[in-house]
Design an enzyme around this catalytic site. Sequence first.
Site, PDB file in Angstrom:
ATOM      1  N   LYS A  11      41.995  28.468  32.546  1.00 43.31           N
ATOM      2  CA  LYS A  11      41.602  29.249  31.365  1.00 43.31           C
ATOM      3  C   LYS A  11      40.882  28.389  30.315  1.00 43.31           C
ATOM      4  O   LYS A  11      40.917  27.151  30.374  1.00 43.31           O
ATOM      5  CB  LYS A  11      42.859  29.903  30.769  1.00 43.31           C
ATOM      6  CG  LYS A  11      43.510  30.947  31.695  1.00 43.31           C
ATOM      7  CD  LYS A  11      44.683  31.636  31.003  1.00 43.31           C
ATOM      8  CE  LYS A  11      45.313  32.692  31.900  1.00 43.31           C
ATOM      9  NZ  LYS A  11      46.426  33.405  31.217  1.00 43.31           N
ATOM     10  N   PHE A  59      49.021  42.718  23.319  1.00 45.82           N
ATOM     11  CA  PHE A  59      48.212  41.494  23.266  1.00 45.82           C
ATOM     12  C   PHE A  59      46.896  41.630  24.032  1.00 45.82           C
ATOM     13  O   PHE A  59      46.153  40.657  24.160  1.00 45.82           O
ATOM     14  CB  PHE A  59      49.017  40.302  23.812  1.00 45.82           C
ATOM     15  CG  PHE A  59      49.600  40.525  25.186  1.00 45.82           C
ATOM     16  CD1 PHE A  59      48.816  40.399  26.329  1.00 45.82           C
ATOM     17  CD2 PHE A  59      50.940  40.861  25.336  1.00 45.82           C
ATOM     18  CE1 PHE A  59      49.342  40.615  27.590  1.00 45.82           C
ATOM     19  CE2 PHE A  59      51.477  41.081  26.602  1.00 45.82           C
ATOM     20  CZ  PHE A  59      50.674  40.958  27.724  1.00 45.82           C
ATOM     21  N   ARG A  87      52.205  30.382  42.042  1.00 40.30           N
ATOM     22  CA  ARG A  87      53.020  30.795  40.890  1.00 40.30           C
ATOM     23  C   ARG A  87      54.042  29.692  40.550  1.00 40.30           C
ATOM     24  O   ARG A  87      54.351  29.461  39.382  1.00 40.30           O
ATOM     25  CB  ARG A  87      53.748  32.124  41.164  1.00 40.30           C
ATOM     26  CG  ARG A  87      52.846  33.331  41.432  1.00 40.30           C
ATOM     27  CD  ARG A  87      52.094  33.860  40.243  1.00 40.30           C
ATOM     28  NE  ARG A  87      52.908  34.067  39.073  1.00 40.30           N
ATOM     29  CZ  ARG A  87      52.480  34.716  37.976  1.00 40.30           C
ATOM     30  NH1 ARG A  87      51.255  35.247  37.935  1.00 40.30           N
ATOM     31  NH2 ARG A  87      53.247  34.855  36.929  1.00 40.30           N
ATOM     32  N   HIS A 117      45.733  31.330  35.274  1.00 38.80           N
ATOM     33  CA  HIS A 117      46.083  32.645  35.826  1.00 38.80           C
ATOM     34  C   HIS A 117      46.314  32.478  37.311  1.00 38.80           C
ATOM     35  O   HIS A 117      45.629  31.676  37.965  1.00 38.80           O
ATOM     36  CB  HIS A 117      44.939  33.652  35.615  1.00 38.80           C
ATOM     37  CG  HIS A 117      45.114  34.904  36.440  1.00 38.80           C
ATOM     38  ND1 HIS A 117      45.889  35.952  36.019  1.00 38.80           N
ATOM     39  CD2 HIS A 117      44.686  35.218  37.700  1.00 38.80           C
ATOM     40  CE1 HIS A 117      45.905  36.885  36.977  1.00 38.80           C
ATOM     41  NE2 HIS A 117      45.175  36.462  37.994  1.00 38.80           N
ATOM     42  N   GLU A 128      41.422  40.662  43.036  1.00 43.09           N
ATOM     43  CA  GLU A 128      40.967  39.623  42.093  1.00 43.09           C
ATOM     44  C   GLU A 128      39.960  38.667  42.740  1.00 43.09           C
ATOM     45  O   GLU A 128      39.009  38.232  42.087  1.00 43.09           O
ATOM     46  CB  GLU A 128      42.179  38.861  41.544  1.00 43.09           C
ATOM     47  CG  GLU A 128      43.016  39.734  40.613  1.00 43.09           C
ATOM     48  CD  GLU A 128      44.257  39.032  40.084  1.00 43.09           C
ATOM     49  OE1 GLU A 128      45.004  39.669  39.326  1.00 43.09           O
ATOM     50  OE2 GLU A 128      44.486  37.849  40.427  1.00 43.09           O
TER      51      GLU A 128
HETATM   52  P1  DAT Z   1      51.130  35.737  34.111  1.00 42.87           P
HETATM   53  O1  DAT Z   1      49.824  35.155  33.618  1.00 42.87           O
HETATM   54  O2  DAT Z   1      52.218  34.696  34.182  1.00 42.87           O
HETATM   55  O3  DAT Z   1      50.979  36.512  35.397  1.00 42.87           O
HETATM   56  P2  DAT Z   1      51.356  38.313  32.750  1.00 42.87           P
HETATM   57  O4  DAT Z   1      50.650  38.905  33.932  1.00 42.87           O
HETATM   58  O5  DAT Z   1      52.635  38.943  32.324  1.00 42.87           O
HETATM   59  O6  DAT Z   1      51.647  36.749  32.989  1.00 42.87           O
HETATM   60  O7  DAT Z   1      50.400  38.311  31.476  1.00 42.87           O
HETATM   61  C1  DAT Z   1      49.019  38.024  31.624  1.00 42.87           C
HETATM   62  C2  DAT Z   1      48.605  37.128  30.480  1.00 42.87           C
HETATM   63  O8  DAT Z   1      48.738  37.840  29.255  1.00 42.87           O
HETATM   64  C3  DAT Z   1      49.450  35.853  30.284  1.00 42.87           C
HETATM   65  O9  DAT Z   1      49.083  34.817  31.150  1.00 42.87           O
HETATM   66  C4  DAT Z   1      49.177  35.548  28.848  1.00 42.87           C
HETATM   67  C5  DAT Z   1      49.106  36.927  28.217  1.00 42.87           C
HETATM   68  N1  DAT Z   1      50.421  37.310  27.672  1.00 42.87           N
HETATM   69  C6  DAT Z   1      51.515  37.722  28.380  1.00 42.87           C
HETATM   70  N2  DAT Z   1      52.555  37.968  27.582  1.00 42.87           N
HETATM   71  C7  DAT Z   1      52.109  37.716  26.316  1.00 42.87           C
HETATM   72  C8  DAT Z   1      52.705  37.770  25.019  1.00 42.87           C
HETATM   73  N3  DAT Z   1      53.983  38.139  24.848  1.00 42.87           N
HETATM   74  N4  DAT Z   1      51.928  37.419  23.951  1.00 42.87           N
HETATM   75  C9  DAT Z   1      50.636  37.043  24.101  1.00 42.87           C
HETATM   76  N5  DAT Z   1      50.026  36.976  25.303  1.00 42.87           N
HETATM   77  C10 DAT Z   1      50.742  37.293  26.386  1.00 42.87           C
HETATM   78 MG    MG Z   2      50.048  38.308  35.807  1.00 40.99          MG
END
Ligand code: DAT
Ligand code: MG
Length: 140
Positions: A11, A59, A87, A117, A128
């Site tokens: 990222k 978010f 992961r 990611h 993806e």
């Molecule tokens: P991951 O990237 O571990 O798969 P996710 O799919 O739940 O996590 O979320 C995608 C992205 O969104 C994550 O990498 C960062 C952002 N994100 C997740 N939870 C958040 C939060 N509580 N506040 C801000 N950004 C968040």
């Molecule tokens: Mg995710």
Amino acid sequence: MALERTLSIIKPDATRRNLTGKIAAKFEDAGLRIVASKRIQMTPAQAGVFYEVHKERPFYGELCEFMASGPVVVQVLEGEGAIAKNREVMGATNPKDAAPGTVRADFAESVGENSVHGSDAPETAAVEIAFFFSGLELVG
Ligand code: DAT
Ligand code: MG
């Protein structure tokens, strides 16, 4: 365990700090092969399509702006159980919860700006990978 492919994104917070090589080394050290790799910069709209699954989350806007805020390195990683293995290498979403030695524990700045990611299932990995790469660009 099956040979799998997963999509990784290094990222903008990580490319900005010149961490691409250190992060890619963690993938390779875990036995994941980088079978495709390119550096691109998304528009917020493109990031919005990629992260559409999160569009109802509070978010979402911030996430799309962040993902478009600088270059990213998108990669396809291949290996036995590559989706779960990546992961593991990434660590928990919130770096405060990430296990020592993981990418997010070592490098992530916050839950929002968390350096990498990774796809979370075979179905999302297929979608993806196709979002960023054509079949010709995947060299196993
Ligand atoms: P991951 O990237 O571990 O798969 P996710 O799919 O739940 O996590 O979320 C995608 C992205 O969104 C994550 O990498 C960062 C952002 N994100 C997740 N939870 C958040 C939060 N509580 N506040 C801000 N950004 C968040
Ligand atoms: Mg995710």
